[in-house]
Scaffold this active site. Structure first.
Site, mmCIF file in Angstrom:
data_model
loop_
_atom_site.group_PDB
_atom_site.id
_atom_site.type_symbol
_atom_site.label_atom_id
_atom_site.label_comp_id
_atom_site.label_asym_id
_atom_site.label_seq_id
_atom_site.Cartn_x
_atom_site.Cartn_y
_atom_site.Cartn_z
ATOM 1 N N PRO A 110 12.589 0.314 5.462
ATOM 2 C CA PRO A 110 12.993 -0.657 6.476
ATOM 3 C C PRO A 110 11.981 -1.802 6.543
ATOM 4 O O PRO A 110 10.776 -1.552 6.473
ATOM 5 C CB PRO A 110 13.006 0.153 7.780
ATOM 6 C CG PRO A 110 12.301 1.422 7.495
ATOM 7 C CD PRO A 110 12.296 1.636 6.020
ATOM 8 N N VAL A 111 12.471 -3.026 6.643
ATOM 9 C CA VAL A 111 11.534 -4.152 6.736
ATOM 10 C C VAL A 111 11.146 -4.387 8.201
ATOM 11 O O VAL A 111 11.919 -4.087 9.109
ATOM 12 C CB VAL A 111 12.098 -5.456 6.103
ATOM 13 C CG1 VAL A 111 12.189 -5.325 4.603
ATOM 14 C CG2 VAL A 111 13.424 -5.849 6.691
ATOM 15 N N LEU A 115 5.294 -1.075 8.054
ATOM 16 C CA LEU A 115 4.916 -0.454 6.778
ATOM 17 C C LEU A 115 4.350 -1.493 5.797
ATOM 18 O O LEU A 115 4.305 -1.242 4.590
ATOM 19 C CB LEU A 115 6.130 0.243 6.153
ATOM 20 C CG LEU A 115 6.650 1.468 6.913
ATOM 21 C CD1 LEU A 115 7.992 1.929 6.361
ATOM 22 C CD2 LEU A 115 5.638 2.623 6.850
ATOM 23 N N GLY A 116 3.961 -2.633 6.310
ATOM 24 C CA GLY A 116 3.330 -3.647 5.446
ATOM 25 C C GLY A 116 4.316 -4.342 4.530
ATOM 26 O O GLY A 116 3.941 -4.827 3.456
ATOM 27 N N SER A 118 5.817 -7.189 4.884
ATOM 28 C CA SER A 118 5.653 -8.644 4.700
ATOM 29 C C SER A 118 4.626 -8.925 3.611
ATOM 30 O O SER A 118 4.829 -9.812 2.776
ATOM 31 C CB SER A 118 5.306 -9.340 6.016
ATOM 32 O OG SER A 118 4.317 -8.641 6.694
ATOM 33 N N ALA A 120 3.922 -6.870 1.129
ATOM 34 C CA ALA A 120 4.521 -6.448 -0.150
ATOM 35 C C ALA A 120 5.496 -7.509 -0.657
ATOM 36 O O ALA A 120 5.561 -7.788 -1.853
ATOM 37 C CB ALA A 120 5.223 -5.101 0.021
ATOM 38 N N ASP A 161 -3.274 -5.447 4.563
ATOM 39 C CA ASP A 161 -1.950 -5.201 3.983
ATOM 40 C C ASP A 161 -1.818 -5.841 2.597
ATOM 41 O O ASP A 161 -1.250 -5.247 1.682
ATOM 42 C CB ASP A 161 -0.848 -5.744 4.916
ATOM 43 C CG ASP A 161 -0.745 -4.928 6.193
ATOM 44 O OD1 ASP A 161 -1.615 -4.067 6.423
ATOM 45 O OD2 ASP A 161 0.208 -5.154 6.966
HETATM 46 C C1 MEV Z 1 -1.372 -4.152 11.393
HETATM 47 O O1 MEV Z 1 -0.781 -3.429 10.291
HETATM 48 C C2 MEV Z 1 -2.800 -3.788 11.534
HETATM 49 C C3 MEV Z 1 -3.603 -4.582 12.569
HETATM 50 O O2 MEV Z 1 -4.945 -4.101 12.473
HETATM 51 C C4 MEV Z 1 -3.561 -6.063 12.344
HETATM 52 C C5 MEV Z 1 -4.209 -6.476 11.035
HETATM 53 O O3 MEV Z 1 -5.048 -5.756 10.497
HETATM 54 O O4 MEV Z 1 -3.881 -7.606 10.580
HETATM 55 C C6 MEV Z 1 -3.107 -4.294 13.968
#
Ligand code: MEV
Length: 335
Positions: A110-111, A115-116, A118, A120, A161
Site C-alpha cells: 500500500p502506498v 512503509l517508505g 515515497s 522507493a 528512507d
Molecule cells: C518517518 O518514516 C520517520 C520520521 O523519523 C521522519 C523522518 O525520519 O524523516 C518520523
C-alpha cells in the site's frame, strides 16, 4: 533503452522521530517493492501511468447513524505522482537534460502507509529516468536526489528512507540535521517480523511537527525522551548482531512506550501492538511516523499465523514479507 528500476519499502526497527534530532536509527528494507518502468521519448513530454498502484477506488460506507461516507485512496496515488514529477525535475536539473519519457509505476505494497513508498518511488524514478537516457548516476547521488525530492514535497525528511530504499538490508543511520552517516548492519539473522497496517490519517510532516511542538513545550522532558530513544538504538544494534530475540523485542516495547510518550501512537496502532504481545510476541512497536500506518512485532515463528489471523479480526491488514532484502535493482531491456 527501456529500464525497469525497483526499490524496496522499509520498516523502522528503532529510532524514528529521534533521528530528526540527531539520534541514530535502525531501519530495514522489506521484500515488497515499487517498480518504475521508463521508456525515453523523442519529444520532451513526460507521461506517467500509475494504474497499477493498489487503489481500491471509492469506498462507500454507512455509519451507525445511517450517514453515507465516501472514502477514496486517489489522494495517495496523486501524492505518489507528485514524487515522480519532482524526482524527474531534480534529475533533469542534475544531468542538465530535458528528455521526455513514458513512465509506468506499480507497487507491491500500500502506498502512503508509512512503509517508505515515497522514497522507493523517488529512488526508482531517478534511476529509471537517468539510465534510460544513458546516464549511470552513482547510487550515492540517486539516494541524495531522492532525499531532495522528499524534502521538497514534504518540507522535512531525514535521509533514512532514501538511504534504505537505495541500499536495502539493515542500516544504522545518524543524521545531524545537515549531514548523515550510515553503516550496514551485517549478518543479521532473518527476523520473524509481522507487520500490521491501519489506515493512516496524518502525514509524516504533521507527526514530525506534533513532536516538535511537544518538545518545544517541555524541552527538558522532550530532550530526555529523545536521548533515551538514542540509547535504545545503540543497545538494539548489539542485540541484532547477537540475534538476541528477547532483547530485540524488549527494546521494541520500550521504544514504543517512548513513541507513545511523544504522542505519535493511536488507539488502532496500540491495538495491534498489544494483540501481538498478548499472542506471545517478543516485542512490538509502531513503525515510522505514527498517526496510523504500520506497527511491527517480532513474533515466535510458530505464532505468526495466529497473529496474522488476529490482525484481520481487528481490521488491521497484515503485510506478509521478509525483511532485509535488496536495495535498488536496475534492469535494462532493449527495444
Ligand atoms: C518517518 O518514516 C520517520 C520520521 O523519523 C521522519 C523522518 O525520519 O524523516 C518520523
Amino acid at each position: 533503452m527501456e529500464i525497469i528500476a525497483s526499490a524496496p519499502g522499509k520498516v523502522t526497527l528503532y529510532g524514528e522521530h529521534a533521528v530528526v534530532y540527531g539520534e541514530p536509527a535502525i531501519v530495514s528494507s522489506i521484500n515488497k517493492r515499487i517498480y518504475v518502468k521508463c521508456r525515453p521519448r523523442r519529444d520532451n513530454t513526460i507521461t506517467i501511468s500509475a494504474l497499477n498502484l493498489s487503489v481500491p477506488g471509492i469506498i462507500l460506507t454507512i455509519d451507525k447513524d445511517g450517514e453515507i461516507k465516501i472514502e477514496t485512496d486517489y489522494g495517495r496515488v496523486l501524492s505518489a505522482v507528485s514524487y515522480i514529477k519532482e524526482a524527474i525535475r531534480l534529475t533533469q536539473n542534475y544531468l542538465d537534460i530535458k528528455g521526455g519519457a513514458d513512465i509506468t509505476v506499480s507497487s507491491e505494497m500500500p502506498v502512503g502507509a508509512g512503509l517508505g513508498t515515497s522514497a522507493a518511488v523517488a529512488v526508482s524514478t531517478i534511476a529509471a529516468y537517468s539510465y534510460s537516457h544513458g546516464y549511470r548516476i552513482p547510487a550515492k547521488e540517486i539516494a541524495r536526489l531522492s532525499w531532495e525530492t522528499e524534502k521538497t514535497i514534504q518540507g522535512l525528511a531525514s535521509p533514512m528512507d532514501s538511504t534504505i530504499a537505495t541500499y536495502g538490508g539493515f542500516i544504522y543511520l545518524k543524521y545531524d540535521g545537515k549531514d548523515f552517516d550510515f553503516e550496514p548492519i551485517e549478518d543479521v539473522n532473518e527476523l520473524p517480523l509481522v507487520i500490521g497496517y491501519t489506515k493512516r490519517l496524518y502525514k509524516t510532516a504533521d507527526m514530525v511537527s506534533k513532536v516538535k511542538n511537544l518538545i518545544d513545550k517541555y524541552p527538558l522532558l522532550g530532550k530526555n525522551v529523545i536521548n533515551l530513544i538514542g540509547k535504545i538504538v545503540e543497545m538494539a544494534r548489539e542485540a541484532l548482531k547477537r540475534n538476541d530475540l528477547t532483547m530485540i523485542g524488549e527494546l521494541m516495547n520500550i521504544n514504543h512506550g517512548l513513541l507513545e510518550t511523544l504522542g505519535v501512537s493511536t488507539k488502532e496502532l496500540n491495538h495491534i501492538v498489544y494483540i501481538m504481545r498478548s499472542l506471545g510476541a517478543y516485542g512490538s512497536k509502531l513503525s515510522g511516523a505514527g498517526g496510523g500506518g504500520v506497527a511491527i512485532g517480532v513474533v515466535p515463528r510458530e505464532r505468526i499465523n495466529e497473529v496474522i489471523t488476529a490482525l484481520k479480526l481487528i481490521d488491521a491488514t497484515p503485510i506478509e514479507t521478509s525483511i532485509g532484502g535488496s536495495g535498488l535493482i536496475i534492469e535494462e531491456r532493449d527495444g
